[in-house]
Design an enzyme around this catalytic site. Structure first.
Site, PDB file in Angstrom:
ATOM      1  CB  ILE A  98     -45.336 -51.661 -38.640  1.00 24.74           C
ATOM      2  CG1 ILE A  98     -45.194 -53.188 -38.668  1.00 24.74           C
ATOM      3  CG2 ILE A  98     -45.930 -51.164 -39.947  1.00 24.74           C
ATOM      4  CD1 ILE A  98     -46.525 -53.918 -38.852  1.00 24.74           C
ATOM      5  CB  SER A  99     -39.735 -53.149 -39.154  1.00 24.07           C
ATOM      6  OG  SER A  99     -39.167 -52.399 -38.112  1.00 24.07           O
TER       7      SER A  99
END
Length: 258
Positions: A98-99
């Protein structure tokens, strides 16, 4: 131009996989979403994250509101919830992450700078195509600033995980698809914006074809130095305008379904 039919939530697209192929794919366990607790879900926790984003240079009020509205802890494993609101990327399985909140906010802020929205600081994006659903977090944030979100993921395990994560929110205008992101999703075109969470040698022509005039693509691509950099492509009546921005690090853009 007639509006194409909208699939109901959630949808599944398999443009390159036959039923026989799907039958050979092993099932991937989907971890349940993290239950909400007062400490994790408090507005104060997200507010501190938003304050940090503003201090880092995110200035668009629409983006800051969106980042403050979506509970990021619901999209990470239970062992990582204490890090959910830190400015760091976190593993979500299958070699993906997840960024960082800052990266999500930065790319969406760039998307909101499309020519069609110039002079409309409170404007809302129209239909958006997201390449690489991942765990579903960015799709949820996009839903806060766009009228409709089509999100495509090539990894079956992540597609299922995003469906599980987003089911809690019941977002009628977010449509999840299992498919090859490199070919986009022509049935939903034209798009006001296209945003990618994976980087290739160049932006696929299919994305450019599916972008509306006045729309914008924000995606990582390979840079001249061998790394990756964000590229912004605006589609205007006079043609395409490209800008290369800061260095980034995303997973490789791949074709097919796995």
């Amino acid at each position: 131009m007639a509006t194409p039919p909208r699939p109901s939530f959630p949808v599944r697209l398999t443009p390159t996989a036959s039923a026989a192929t799907r039958g050979r794919m092993p099932a991937v366990p989907v971890k349940p979403m993290v239950p909400s607790t007062p400490s994790m879900a408090s507005d104060a926790v997200r507010a501190r994250m938003v304050q940090k984003l503003a201090a880092q240079g995110i200035a668009d009020a629409r983006v800051l509101r969106a980042m403050g509205a979506v509970e990021r802890h619901r999209f990470v494993d239970s062992a990582l919830v204490n890090q959910a609101y830190e400015d760091t990327s976190l593993p979500i399985g299958l070699g993906q992450t997840i960024s960082k909140p800052n990266v999500v906010a930065r790319m969406i802020e760039l998307l909101l700078g499309a020519p069609a929205l110039v002079g409309k600081p409170q404007g809302r994006l129209g239909r958006v195509l997201e390449i690489g659903t991942g765990c579903g977090y960015q799709a949820a944030v996009l839903n806060e600033v766009a009228s409709e979100v089509y999100s495509i993921e090539r990894l079956r395990g992540l597609h299922e995980r995003a469906r599980t994560n987003l089911r809690h929110f019941r977002l009628a205008t977010v449509h999840l698809m299992l498919g090859d992101g490199m070919i986009g999703y022509a049935k939903g075109a034209p798009y006001a914006g296209i945003i990618a969470a994976a980087g290739g040698e160049a932006v696929p022509e299919a994305w450019i074809d599916q972008l509306a005039v006045g729309g914008r693509i924000v995606a990582p691509t390979h840079s001249a130095t061998g790394g990756q950099a964000l590229v912004v492509i605006d589609k205007t009546l006079g043609g395409l305008e490209r800008r290369i921005l800061e260095a980034v690090h995303f997973v490789p853009l791949k074709s097919g379904i796995a």
